[in-house]
Design a protein around this motif. Structure first.
Motif, mmCIF file in Angstrom:
data_model
loop_
_atom_site.group_PDB
_atom_site.id
_atom_site.type_symbol
_atom_site.label_atom_id
_atom_site.label_comp_id
_atom_site.label_asym_id
_atom_site.label_seq_id
_atom_site.Cartn_x
_atom_site.Cartn_y
_atom_site.Cartn_z
ATOM 1 N N LEU A 13 0.828 -1.209 0.000
ATOM 2 C CA LEU A 13 0.000 0.000 0.000
ATOM 3 C C LEU A 13 0.862 1.259 0.000
ATOM 4 C CD1 LEU A 13 -2.835 -1.013 2.490
ATOM 5 C CD2 LEU A 13 -3.015 -0.748 0.008
ATOM 6 N N MET A 14 1.922 1.242 0.782
ATOM 7 C CA MET A 14 2.809 2.403 0.826
ATOM 8 C C MET A 14 3.501 2.602 -0.515
ATOM 9 S SD MET A 14 4.429 1.838 4.627
ATOM 10 C CE MET A 14 5.677 3.105 4.477
ATOM 11 N N ALA A 15 3.936 1.524 -1.154
ATOM 12 C CA ALA A 15 4.607 1.633 -2.451
ATOM 13 C C ALA A 15 3.666 2.148 -3.532
ATOM 14 C CB ALA A 15 5.183 0.275 -2.859
ATOM 15 N N ARG A 16 2.392 1.856 -3.407
ATOM 16 C CA ARG A 16 1.402 2.309 -4.385
ATOM 17 C C ARG A 16 0.896 3.713 -4.093
ATOM 18 N NH1 ARG A 16 -2.512 -1.073 -6.870
ATOM 19 N NH2 ARG A 16 -2.717 0.852 -8.003
ATOM 20 N N GLY A 17 1.374 4.312 -3.011
ATOM 21 C CA GLY A 17 0.937 5.658 -2.680
ATOM 22 C C GLY A 17 -0.361 5.696 -1.901
ATOM 23 N N ARG A 18 -0.772 4.555 -1.400
ATOM 24 C CA ARG A 18 -1.985 4.483 -0.589
ATOM 25 C C ARG A 18 -1.570 4.343 0.855
ATOM 26 N NH1 ARG A 18 -7.145 4.299 -2.484
ATOM 27 N NH2 ARG A 18 -7.559 3.332 -0.490
ATOM 28 N N GLY A 19 -1.858 5.344 1.599
ATOM 29 C CA GLY A 19 -1.545 5.271 3.021
ATOM 30 C C GLY A 19 -2.601 4.460 3.730
ATOM 31 N N PHE A 20 -2.502 4.422 5.016
ATOM 32 C CA PHE A 20 -3.548 3.790 5.798
ATOM 33 C C PHE A 20 -3.741 4.594 7.066
ATOM 34 C CE2 PHE A 20 0.355 1.409 5.761
ATOM 35 C CZ PHE A 20 0.758 1.363 7.074
ATOM 36 N N ALA A 21 -5.004 4.718 7.423
ATOM 37 C CA ALA A 21 -5.371 5.529 8.580
ATOM 38 C C ALA A 21 -5.042 4.787 9.871
ATOM 39 C CB ALA A 21 -6.863 5.847 8.512
ATOM 40 N N ASN A 22 -4.894 5.537 10.938
ATOM 41 C CA ASN A 22 -4.693 4.969 12.278
ATOM 42 C C ASN A 22 -3.489 4.047 12.352
ATOM 43 O OD1 ASN A 22 -7.132 6.258 13.080
ATOM 44 N ND2 ASN A 22 -8.274 4.531 12.255
ATOM 45 N N ARG A 23 -2.350 4.534 11.953
ATOM 46 C CA ARG A 23 -1.151 3.688 11.916
ATOM 47 C C ARG A 23 -0.790 3.130 13.285
ATOM 48 N NH1 ARG A 23 3.031 5.750 7.335
ATOM 49 N NH2 ARG A 23 1.457 6.055 5.746
ATOM 50 N N SER A 24 -0.890 3.939 14.317
ATOM 51 C CA SER A 24 -0.513 3.430 15.643
ATOM 52 C C SER A 24 -1.472 2.328 16.085
ATOM 53 C CB SER A 24 -0.477 4.566 16.668
ATOM 54 O OG SER A 24 -1.733 5.195 16.766
#
Length: 188
Positions: A83-94
């Motif tokens: 997801l990070m490589a595709r430029g898609r982050g993700f919410a609530n990482r912690s």
């Protein structure tokens, strides 16, 4: 502008490195040998691990602590890297990191609920030390101090659902993922 571009590129690079790390971990685990030198096994043997001495140490520690549960625990990390490589982050990482820790520990307990085969080379169960420790909690309800037989199967089955949920959430397979970064329009 430029800061956003650089941040997105750095995150994409971090995602690629994360995926490469997981693939290296899988290669290390796939070539794990109990006879390799590590922190818990001092020997003059040459490591047979594909990643050498570092891979042998990682694989030994992973198997000692998580057992075979380390393999499903790596899946959310691989997905996060993708997801990070595709430029898609993700919410609530912690929250997702904490969820990954909980899922990995519960998955170790699920694996520990199975009896190890006679060829299992470690003194702990196939869920590693963490799985054995977690199973001591429901095991305190039985006279043996550790779940056995049908009680172990039911315990493993009961823990499988939460373990899978935590791992799925940590890998953004469930829950709301952050939207893809959209290019900003310049106003005239």
């Amino acid at each position: 502008g430029m800061n956003g571009f650089l941040w997105r590129q750095a995150e994409a690079l971090a995602g690629v490195l994360l995926m490469a790390g997981v693939l290296a971990a899988v290669a290390s685990l796939g070539t794990w040998s109990v006879a390799d030198p590590s922190f818990s096994h001092a020997t003059g043997n040459t490591p047979v691990n594909a990643l050498g001495a570092g891979g042998a140490i990682f694989a030994d520690l992973a198997m000692q602590f998580f057992g075979l549960a380390i393999v499903p625990a790596l899946v959310p990390i691989l997905i996060a890297g993708f997801l990070m490589a595709r430029g898609r982050g993700f919410a609530n990482r912690s929250r997702r990191v904490l969820s990954w820790i909980a899922g990995a520990m519960l998955m170790a307990a699920v694996f520990a609920s199975f009896n190890p085969p006679v060829t299992w080379p470690l003194p702990v169960g196939i869920g590693g030390v963490i799985g054995d420790l977690i199973l001591k909690i429901p095991g305190s309800l039985s006279s043996t101090g550790y779940p056995e037989g049908i009680f172990a199967a039911l315990t493993g089955f009961a823990l499988a659902g939460p373990a899978l949920w935590f791992l799925a959430y940590s890998g953004s397979m469930i829950g709301k993922a952050a939207p893809a970064a959209k290019p900003q329009r310049k106003q005239a």
